[in-house]
Design a protein around this motif. Structure first.
Motif, PDB file in Angstrom:
ATOM      1  N   ALA A  23       0.834  -1.202   0.000  1.00 57.03           N
ATOM      2  CA  ALA A  23       0.000   0.000   0.000  1.00 57.03           C
ATOM      3  C   ALA A  23       0.872   1.258   0.000  1.00 57.03           C
ATOM      4  O   ALA A  23       0.552   2.244  -0.671  1.00 57.03           O
ATOM      5  CB  ALA A  23      -0.934  -0.007   1.205  1.00 57.03           C
ATOM      6  N   ARG A  24       1.995   1.217   0.736  1.00 61.25           N
ATOM      7  CA  ARG A  24       2.928   2.356   0.725  1.00 61.25           C
ATOM      8  C   ARG A  24       3.536   2.532  -0.659  1.00 61.25           C
ATOM      9  O   ARG A  24       3.731   3.651  -1.124  1.00 61.25           O
ATOM     10  CB  ARG A  24       4.033   2.159   1.766  1.00 61.25           C
ATOM     11  CG  ARG A  24       3.535   2.200   3.195  1.00 61.25           C
ATOM     12  CD  ARG A  24       4.620   2.639   4.164  1.00 61.25           C
ATOM     13  NE  ARG A  24       5.837   1.857   4.058  1.00 61.25           N
ATOM     14  CZ  ARG A  24       6.074   0.748   4.739  1.00 61.25           C
ATOM     15  NH1 ARG A  24       5.155   0.262   5.550  1.00 61.25           N
ATOM     16  NH2 ARG A  24       7.223   0.110   4.609  1.00 61.25           N
ATOM     17  N   LYS A  35       2.086   1.800  -3.464  1.00 60.29           N
ATOM     18  CA  LYS A  35       1.051   2.411  -4.291  1.00 60.29           C
ATOM     19  C   LYS A  35       0.995   3.913  -4.098  1.00 60.29           C
ATOM     20  O   LYS A  35       0.768   4.679  -5.044  1.00 60.29           O
ATOM     21  CB  LYS A  35      -0.313   1.793  -3.979  1.00 60.29           C
ATOM     22  CG  LYS A  35      -0.530   0.404  -4.559  1.00 60.29           C
ATOM     23  CD  LYS A  35      -1.958  -0.075  -4.317  1.00 60.29           C
ATOM     24  CE  LYS A  35      -2.193  -1.443  -4.942  1.00 60.29           C
ATOM     25  NZ  LYS A  35      -3.582  -1.925  -4.731  1.00 60.29           N
ATOM     26  N   GLU A  36       1.195   4.365  -2.874  1.00 61.17           N
ATOM     27  CA  GLU A  36       1.200   5.803  -2.599  1.00 61.17           C
ATOM     28  C   GLU A  36       2.348   6.485  -3.334  1.00 61.17           C
ATOM     29  O   GLU A  36       2.187   7.570  -3.897  1.00 61.17           O
ATOM     30  CB  GLU A  36       1.310   6.050  -1.097  1.00 61.17           C
ATOM     31  CG  GLU A  36       0.074   5.662  -0.307  1.00 61.17           C
ATOM     32  CD  GLU A  36       0.239   5.888   1.182  1.00 61.17           C
ATOM     33  OE1 GLU A  36       1.289   6.429   1.586  1.00 61.17           O
ATOM     34  OE2 GLU A  36      -0.673   5.516   1.950  1.00 61.17           O
ATOM     35  N   GLY A  94       1.510   6.640  -7.196  1.00 53.59           N
ATOM     36  CA  GLY A  94       0.674   7.794  -7.466  1.00 53.59           C
ATOM     37  C   GLY A  94      -0.301   7.664  -8.619  1.00 53.59           C
ATOM     38  O   GLY A  94      -0.968   8.635  -8.974  1.00 53.59           O
TER      39      GLY A  94
END
Length: 343
Positions: free
Chosen positions: A150-151, A153-154, A157
């Protein structure tokens, strides 16, 4: 991981390789770590003496390597590219057309900096052929925390890390300059080199003009080719600071906007790039393009053919890696020339 009965293993994920030994024939893994066991696999596992197996103990907070590789591939995918099949937790990105590869180095480095995951690619700003590998993705362990993906994915962007820009069709005009060629004192040996390099792309040469060192005549030759429909102009010679070398002045007098006259690359320091009416490239090619195997022209041409509009900063970053070593056996582009600082 946990130990289970092989007969109950369907749907579970192996945490270790399973080796099959057939005397005089083979000794190799019949199933590798990360393999998802099927009902059909169970008789094979039993035949190699595996009544029990160590499998990944399913956890709602963890992802298997194949699932994580799919996520990493989603960061990369864009038009004109496709994934390979997942193999041992790895997915490769394959080009579906000839084109110029663009890489967002900042986000690529940030994702790789998170640890336990990797995306490895070719260098950006270089040509790629259809069917060739662009990149490969995988996580390092067999499983990874969902929170860590999930990190990633951040950091990603939502925009693809890679872009493959298909090469365009172009109509090129060549202007050969120099009193020695214009008056027939020597043979033009520059044009054949340009033709050979253009032959690597979809280019139609619509005209070849020869001029002396009179800058007004050079300008007239360029304008003639533009009027004939050229959307790429290549001027050969006359690029040094000698008083008789007037090609840069002639290009400027067409009204073209000069992007750069000079580049931190050898061979090719006296290279010039300008744009006529905003989007028609005009290049001034120094004499080194005629005799050196690879020069600044080989770094710029693919980007021009992909329709990229270059800026001054695209040249200022070329210093690191901008020195061609003129190796006895040239392996370009599989070498360091032009790769150190390209962005």
């Amino acid at each position: 991981m946990k130990e289970i009965n092989t007969k109950d293993a369907a749907g579970h994920v192996l945490c270790h390789d399973v080796t099959q030994i057939i005397k005089g024939v083979t000794k190799d893994a019949v199933f590798r770590k990360g393999h998802v066991i099927t009902e059909e696999d169970i008789p094979v596992l039993l035949s190699v003496g595996k009544d029990h197996l160590y499998v990944w103990e399913k956890n709602e907070h963890m992802l298997h390597e194949n699932e994580a590789a799919q996520i990493l591939y989603s960061f990369c995918e864009n038009n004109h590219m496709r994934p390979s099949e997942v193999k041992e937790g790895k997915i490769e990105v394959i080009a579906e057309c000839d084109g110029l590869l663009k890489v967002d180095k900042n986000r690529l480095n940030r994702i790789n900096g998170l640890g336990e995951m990797m995306i490895a690619s070719r260098h950006g700003n270089f040509p790629v052929k259809a069917g060739e590998k662009i990149a490969g993705t995988r996580i390092i362990p067999l499983v990874i925390e969902k929170e860590k993906m999930a990190r990633a994915k951040e950091v990603w962007g939502g925009e693809p890390i890679f872009k493959l820009m298909p090469f365009l069709q172009k109509k090129a005009g060549i202007v050969v300059t120099g009193n020695e060629v214009y008056h027939g004192r020597i043979q033009d040996t520059f044009t054949p080199v340009i033709e050979e390099k253009l032959a690597e792309y979809d280019v139609e040469i619509i005209g070849n003009e020869v001029s002396d060192d009179n800058h007004e005549r050079i300008t007239a030759c360029i304008r003639k080719l533009l009027n004939q429909g050229a959307d790429l102009i290549l001027c050969t010679g006359g690029m040094s600071v000698d008083p008789d070398d007037r090609t840069p002045l002639a290009i400027k007098n067409t009204g073209a906007e000069i992007v750069t006259y000079g580049a931190p690359a050898l061979p090719g320091a006296m290279f010039l790039l300008a744009y006529y009416e905003g989007d028609i490239p005009i290049m001034g090619l120094p004499g080194c393009v005629m005799y050196a195997k690879r020069t600044i022209f080989d770094l710029v041409l693919p980007r021009i053919m992909a329709g990229e509009k270059l800026k001054k900063t695209d040249f200022s970053v070329l210093g690191e890696g901008g020195l061609c070593l003129s190796c006895p056996v040239c392996t370009f582009p599989n070498c360091g020339f032009g790769k150190g600082g390209s962005c």
